[in-house]
Design an enzyme around this catalytic site. Structure first.
Site, PDB file in Angstrom:
ATOM      1  N   ASP A 135       0.692  -1.260   0.079  1.00 23.55           N
ATOM      2  CA  ASP A 135       0.110   0.042   0.078  1.00 23.55           C
ATOM      3  C   ASP A 135       0.922   0.977  -0.127  1.00 23.55           C
ATOM      4  O   ASP A 135       1.926   1.163   0.623  1.00 23.55           O
ATOM      5  CB  ASP A 135      -0.815  -0.172   1.169  1.00 23.55           C
ATOM      6  CG  ASP A 135      -2.136  -0.921   1.191  1.00 23.55           C
ATOM      7  OD1 ASP A 135      -2.283  -1.515   0.132  1.00 23.55           O
ATOM      8  OD2 ASP A 135      -2.427  -1.137   2.160  1.00 23.55           O
ATOM      9  N   ARG A 186      -1.886  -0.881  -8.573  1.00 26.19           N
ATOM     10  CA  ARG A 186      -3.358  -0.549  -8.099  1.00 26.19           C
ATOM     11  C   ARG A 186      -3.393   0.836  -8.389  1.00 26.19           C
ATOM     12  O   ARG A 186      -2.440   1.518  -7.478  1.00 26.19           O
ATOM     13  CB  ARG A 186      -3.724  -1.025  -6.574  1.00 26.19           C
ATOM     14  CG  ARG A 186      -5.060  -0.425  -6.411  1.00 26.19           C
ATOM     15  CD  ARG A 186      -4.944  -0.485  -4.704  1.00 26.19           C
ATOM     16  NE  ARG A 186      -5.283  -1.918  -4.267  1.00 26.19           N
ATOM     17  CZ  ARG A 186      -4.758  -2.205  -2.914  1.00 26.19           C
ATOM     18  NH1 ARG A 186      -4.181  -1.251  -2.190  1.00 26.19           N
ATOM     19  NH2 ARG A 186      -4.761  -3.590  -2.494  1.00 26.19           N
ATOM     20  N   ARG A 291     -11.581   6.534   5.715  1.00 27.26           N
ATOM     21  CA  ARG A 291     -12.860   6.133   5.243  1.00 27.26           C
ATOM     22  C   ARG A 291     -14.016   7.336   5.396  1.00 27.26           C
ATOM     23  O   ARG A 291     -14.617   7.620   4.560  1.00 27.26           O
ATOM     24  CB  ARG A 291     -13.365   5.094   5.659  1.00 27.26           C
ATOM     25  CG  ARG A 291     -12.594   3.853   5.512  1.00 27.26           C
ATOM     26  CD  ARG A 291     -12.304   3.397   3.933  1.00 27.26           C
ATOM     27  NE  ARG A 291     -11.428   4.258   3.491  1.00 27.26           N
ATOM     28  CZ  ARG A 291     -10.125   4.180   3.311  1.00 27.26           C
ATOM     29  NH1 ARG A 291      -9.641   3.356   4.324  1.00 27.26           N
ATOM     30  NH2 ARG A 291      -9.271   4.900   2.813  1.00 27.26           N
TER      31      ARG A 291
END
Length: 310
Positions: A135, A186, A291
């Site tokens: 990540d 990604r 989030r």
């Protein structure tokens, strides 16, 4: 981006690294509503959720949450958990991969030690025919993360790839280099707080750059994960690949556990590869805050959840 939303994101993201707020959130645990976005606090809970997603035709990438460790012993603990997770995924027959953050492996403490831990995880995953996603964190770690990926590939471990964030101005250059090396990537919009000299402050500019990066990757023929919940972007990708004759086996859509689940299932039913990012662990606070920052409506969900419990 609307000024109000920009201020909201800045305030929320400012809380992500606040240790006092993190300690308070852990005291009340998943009651804060994190269970919508986090698959559990234990490996077994997360594996059970992953298998349920597999039954619904969704692949997964599993992430043991944690970042910014302060001691080598903490990093060793995360390494051990990932090695156990990889073995458990294989034994349980989960259709999935793993994702990790370089700082949870000690990147901020000692780069060589962090690389050794990550290499051991990637090597173990290779033995299980599994992919490892590194990540991407905030910009101070971008160069070091990309360097580790290229080093792994140079040592024959090609089952690892990074994340490229469209909100960073440097990303087009980075993607060109990664595509030349045929490294799996990604693509995301990005969810960290960065200065305007490094990142596009306007949402419209981020969206335009995101499309530019997606188009470049799809045209390159190198396998790509498009990670977004933006239905307009998803529809644009579907139209683009159809027009260009790009096979569905050349890319996948990725989304987060607990977000736009009906859309994930719909895309899977349409024959697209869809991978759900399944996080777990006790160190869920920074992930949870990001989030909330991504979408103000998520805060409303949390408030409603708390009111129902009171």
């Amino acid at each position: 981006m609307d000024i109000g939303i920009r201020v909201f994101r800045s305030i929320i993201l400012g809380l992500a690294g606040n240790r006092a707020a993190a300690a308070l959130s852990r005291k009340y645990g998943m009651k804060l509503g994190a269970s919508r976005f986090v698959a559990g606090q234990t490996r077994e809970e997360a594996l059970s959720k992953a298998l349920q997603l597999n039954e619904q035709k969704l692949c997964v990438t599993m992430d043991h949450l944690g970042e910014g460790v302060r001691t080598e012993a903490e990093a060793d603990g995360y390494q051990a958990e990932y090695l156990a997770l990889i073995q458990a995924i294989k034994e349980r027959g989960v259709k999935g991969n793993v994702s990790l953050k370089p700082t949870q492996m000690g990147l901020a403490l000692n780069g060589e030690h962090a690389y050794a831990r990550i290499r051991s995880i990637v090597d173990a995953a290779a033995g299980c025919n599994m992919f490892v996603r590194l990540d991407m964190e905030d910009s101070p770690y971008t160069d070091r993360t990309l360097s580790m990926i290229k080093r792994l590939h140079g040592e024959g471990l090609r089952n690892a790839g990074p994340v490229i964030q469209a909100y960073l101005r440097r990303s087009e250059h980075d993607l060109r280099s990664l595509s030349s090396a045929r490294i799996n990537v990604r693509l995301v919009k990005g969810a960290y707080k960065e200065p305007a000299r490094l990142a596009f402050p306007e949402r419209s500019d981020v969206d335009a750059n995101f499309k530019r990066l997606i188009r470049a990757r799809l045209d390159s023929g190198v396998y790509t994960a498009v990670a977004t919940h933006d239905e307009a972007i998803i529809d644009w990708v579907k139209t683009y690949v159809k027009r260009r004759g790009i096979l569905r086996s050349a890319f996948e859509f990725q989304m987060l556990y607990g977000i736009r689940t009906p859309l994930q299932l719909s895309l899977a039913e349409q024959g697209y590869t869809v991978r759900s990012y399944v996080p777990y662990g006790t160190m869920w606070y920074p992930y949870f805050v990001r989030r909330l920052a991504e979408r103000p409506a998520n805060v409303g969900f949390i408030v409603r959840s708390l009111l129902k419990r009171n």
